[in-house]
Design an enzyme around this catalytic site. Structure first.
Site, PDB file in Angstrom:
ATOM      1  N   SER A  47       0.884  -1.378  -0.028  1.00  0.00           N
ATOM      2  CA  SER A  47       0.094   0.084  -0.007  1.00  0.00           C
ATOM      3  C   SER A  47       0.920   1.237   0.067  1.00  0.00           C
ATOM      4  O   SER A  47       1.648   1.465  -0.883  1.00  0.00           O
ATOM      5  CB  SER A  47      -0.893  -0.033   1.161  1.00  0.00           C
ATOM      6  OG  SER A  47      -1.900   1.028   1.063  1.00  0.00           O
ATOM      7  N   ASP A  85     -10.076  -4.575  -4.166  1.00  0.00           N
ATOM      8  CA  ASP A  85      -9.396  -3.967  -3.340  1.00  0.00           C
ATOM      9  C   ASP A  85     -10.248  -2.841  -2.782  1.00  0.00           C
ATOM     10  O   ASP A  85     -10.547  -2.046  -3.776  1.00  0.00           O
ATOM     11  CB  ASP A  85      -8.021  -3.592  -3.580  1.00  0.00           C
ATOM     12  CG  ASP A  85      -7.145  -2.934  -2.771  1.00  0.00           C
ATOM     13  OD1 ASP A  85      -7.648  -2.212  -1.860  1.00  0.00           O
ATOM     14  OD2 ASP A  85      -5.827  -2.986  -2.892  1.00  0.00           O
ATOM     15  N   HIS A 145      -7.192  -5.938   0.148  1.00  0.00           N
ATOM     16  CA  HIS A 145      -6.138  -5.369   0.234  1.00  0.00           C
ATOM     17  C   HIS A 145      -4.923  -5.705   1.063  1.00  0.00           C
ATOM     18  O   HIS A 145      -3.792  -5.648   0.356  1.00  0.00           O
ATOM     19  CB  HIS A 145      -6.553  -3.640   0.675  1.00  0.00           C
ATOM     20  CG  HIS A 145      -5.444  -2.710   0.917  1.00  0.00           C
ATOM     21  ND1 HIS A 145      -4.771  -2.354  -0.328  1.00  0.00           N
ATOM     22  CD2 HIS A 145      -4.810  -2.041   1.832  1.00  0.00           C
ATOM     23  CE1 HIS A 145      -4.062  -1.287   0.070  1.00  0.00           C
ATOM     24  NE2 HIS A 145      -3.822  -1.352   1.268  1.00  0.00           N
TER      25      HIS A 145
END
Length: 260
Positions: free
Chosen positions: A93, A194, A224
């Site tokens: 991320s 996601d 995610h």
């Protein structure tokens, strides 16, 4: 301020191949600890730092910005570069975004990068409201635990400090201009489902970097936080194979590794 259980930074002194792992926005090392353990067990030198303002309470994060988070991973990377003959940077991320900037800034000192659901920009009208909204509202709802695997949770904040979110948006804009400076071999793994980072972010990263050795992998069974999800073992093994291809000596270090 006490660190949340599981949010502690992790280091392992292994062989001549080093890996820096970068966690995500409002998350902590817990999301990447199984990955770090997997690599450490195979004799690699591993660094998994806790980013400033993370892993305690959201009020602490309110006082930090992207320069603080980047400075921490940059410091850890420099330690690994001094210590190891080959260094790789992995990120989840926002950690993927931090990894990309490290790659852009450090060039050949980084042998390769592995990105899992990397973030590149904030989407929607709320992103444009941040410059004003952060002065009116302190937080919005949290982003953690977007995981398909039942019973698995991510340690992190249940609120997003808007000052920090505004800083992150500024960082994404800076990074986007630097992506063409990224030339290292890249493994990018991302989840079609996601709920935190749009799939368009991975597509934009792939379209803007200058890397020619690029592998893209879809994580069909994960959301995610894929490093804690159904595809985790695939991420771990694929990333280790990626290292082995670029630094062939890495796979022979387990016998000489020590400590934890």
């Amino acid at each position: 301020m006490p660190v949340l259980p599981g949010a502690e930074p992790f280091r392992h002194e292994g062989g001549e191949t080093g890996v820096l792992l970068c966690h995500g926005f409002t998350g902590c090392p817990q999301s990447l600890r199984p990955w770090a353990d997997f690599l450490a067990e195979r004799g690699l030198t591993v660094s998994l730092p806790l980013l400033p303002g993370h892993g305690t309470r959201w009020q602490d994060m309110q006082l930090t910005g992207w320069q603080d988070w980047y400075a921490e991973v940059d410091r850890e990377l420099r330690i690994l570069i001094d210590r190891c003959s080959s260094v790789f940077v992995f990120g989840l991320s926002m950690g993927g975004a931090l990894s990309l900037r490290l790659a852009a800034q450090h060039g050949d000192a980084i042998s390769g990068i592995v990105l899992v659901n990397p973030a590149n920009r904030m989407h929607g009208l709320s992103a444009y409201a941040l410059p004003v909204a952060r002065h009116l509202v302190r937080t919005t709802k949290g982003l953690v635990s977007d995981i398909a695997k039942e019973g698995m949770t991510e340690v992190g904040y249940d609120r997003v400090p808007l000052h920090a979110a505004h800083s992150l948006r500024r960082f994404f804009r800076l990074l986007d201009s630097e992506l063409p400076q990224v030339t290292q071999p890249m493994l990018l793994l991302h989840s079609p489902q996601d709920h935190v980072v749009a799939p368009a972010d991975s597509a934009r990263i792939l379209s803007r970097v200058s890397s020619t050795d690029v592998t893209e992998t879809l994580l069909e069974r994960s959301y995610h936080v894929a490093t804690l999800d159904h595809d985790a073992e695939r991420i771990f093994q694929d990333s280790y194979d990626f290292i082995g291809r670029l630094a062939p000596h890495a796979g022979r270090e387990k016998e000489t590794a020590s400590g934890g």
